[in-house]
Write a protein that holds these residues in place. Sequence first.
Motif, short mmCIF file in Angstrom:
data_model
loop_
_atom_site.label_atom_id
_atom_site.label_comp_id
_atom_site.label_asym_id
_atom_site.label_seq_id
_atom_site.Cartn_x
_atom_site.Cartn_y
_atom_site.Cartn_z
N LEU A 179 9.92 -38.86 33.45
CA LEU A 179 10.28 -39.25 32.31
C LEU A 179 11.05 -38.06 31.39
CD1 LEU A 179 7.31 -41.37 31.12
CD2 LEU A 179 9.31 -42.17 31.66
N LEU A 180 10.66 -36.97 31.71
CA LEU A 180 10.80 -35.85 30.67
C LEU A 180 11.87 -34.72 31.58
CD1 LEU A 180 7.86 -34.87 28.87
CD2 LEU A 180 9.29 -36.52 28.42
N VAL A 181 11.43 -34.56 32.72
CA VAL A 181 12.19 -33.46 33.58
C VAL A 181 13.54 -33.91 34.18
CG1 VAL A 181 12.10 -31.72 35.57
CG2 VAL A 181 10.22 -32.03 33.91
N ASP A 182 13.39 -35.25 35.14
CA ASP A 182 14.47 -35.70 35.76
C ASP A 182 15.31 -36.47 34.71
OD1 ASP A 182 13.13 -34.93 38.08
OD2 ASP A 182 12.29 -36.73 38.60
N ASP A 183 14.66 -37.29 33.76
CA ASP A 183 15.43 -38.18 32.89
C ASP A 183 16.08 -37.35 31.63
OD1 ASP A 183 15.15 -40.19 34.57
OD2 ASP A 183 13.70 -41.35 33.07
N LYS A 184 15.42 -36.42 30.96
CA LYS A 184 15.83 -35.77 29.92
C LYS A 184 15.99 -34.31 30.09
CE LYS A 184 14.81 -39.41 27.51
NZ LYS A 184 16.19 -40.37 26.95
#
Length: 424
Positions: A179-184
């Motif tokens: 959710l945070l590293v890959d997408d954001k």
Amino acid sequence: MDDKISRRGPGSLRSVFLTTALGLSLGFSAALGAGPAHAADPIKIGVIAEAQAIAGASIPQAAQLAADEINAKGGVDGRKIEIITYDNHSSSADSVRAFQRAVNEDKVNVVIASYISEVVLALEPWASRLKTPFITPGAASNEISLSVHKDYEKNKYTFHGYLTSAALALSVCDAAKELLVDDKKMKTAVIMSEDAAWTKPLDIGYEECLPKIGLKVLDHIRFSPDTTDFTPIFNKIEGVKPDVIITGISHVGVQPTVQWKNQQVPIPMLGISSQATNSTFGKDTNDAANGVLYQGVSGPDVAVTPKSLPFAEGFRAKFGNYPSYAGYTAYDEVYFIADAVKRAGTTDADPLVAALEKTDWIGTIGRVQFYGKDDQFTHSIKYGKGLITGLMLQWQDGRQVSVWPKEVAKGQLKFPSFIKVTSN
């Protein structure tokens, strides 16, 4: 494995006669080796919980709902499930007194107790002394199941019916990676946890797994659960400018969430927030919860298994709100206790422990199995794909929406305007 509580047909004309004479709906199997009077005795489950707490109130309610459903289908080989509840007022001392009363006076066969690790750790020696199977629906401290591993013969009566802190850290990191590293494209984090038994191993887990997924830990803040003013904490966090706050909070929840919103802290919060799992949390925070990301084992909108949504809706129909995370586990626990009693053919402690160890149950949170005596976390539920992986949910517009894993997600990340997050 067939996870239904099935009725056992009468084995002879004599059992038919006895069943009719006693007015029972189900026959008794001679293979159980019990007389009809014994077979008619209820299976007594003591439920010791924080009945007035946001996360704890669901425990006795969910346990009773499960018992009602099982009893409506005839019970376990003609034996009804009887739930006896005790409000422990979030106190270890009150919990110990309740446990003693449950076993010595009320003659319970099994105890389900507490989502607070300190309480469960205080009860574990009593399960041993009184030789009574005992399951927690929500405490996380690694020490609960580590104690079973270290001295199995003494502590084998305790079962860790929730994920360990170590497993919770893995679940949070697995979600944060996607959710945070890959997408954001987030790169930095601050850990913010209450000072409690369960968060010590949780934070160790965070410190190990966050860098592995690509989140550098800039600071690590532990605060007293009695904290009422979180402004200095949030000011300190804002000073180091992390991309995300990784939380470990349970005894608190409303206060830091309200102040996060009021102070317009421009950093998202993701992690463990036990109170956020209860559907009243939105109202409790006057909708300050919007945007908060929290780990759960199930949720009101997500079909982790075919049993998840029927339970959530049935709970809401009866009690007016969706259950907390500990409601899902307590409900499952009554069912797999009943299944273990059926397989053991008795409520005697040692055979019941042996049957519980062989649990393989599809519940509301996934497939429940326990680690064995040779595993580090003996008698804790197993974590991993095909078993229990957990979810990440987010409060959005007053609702709990599942956002991870993607195969069961019902929505995308959505943050309030004061949160500064760049998209991929």
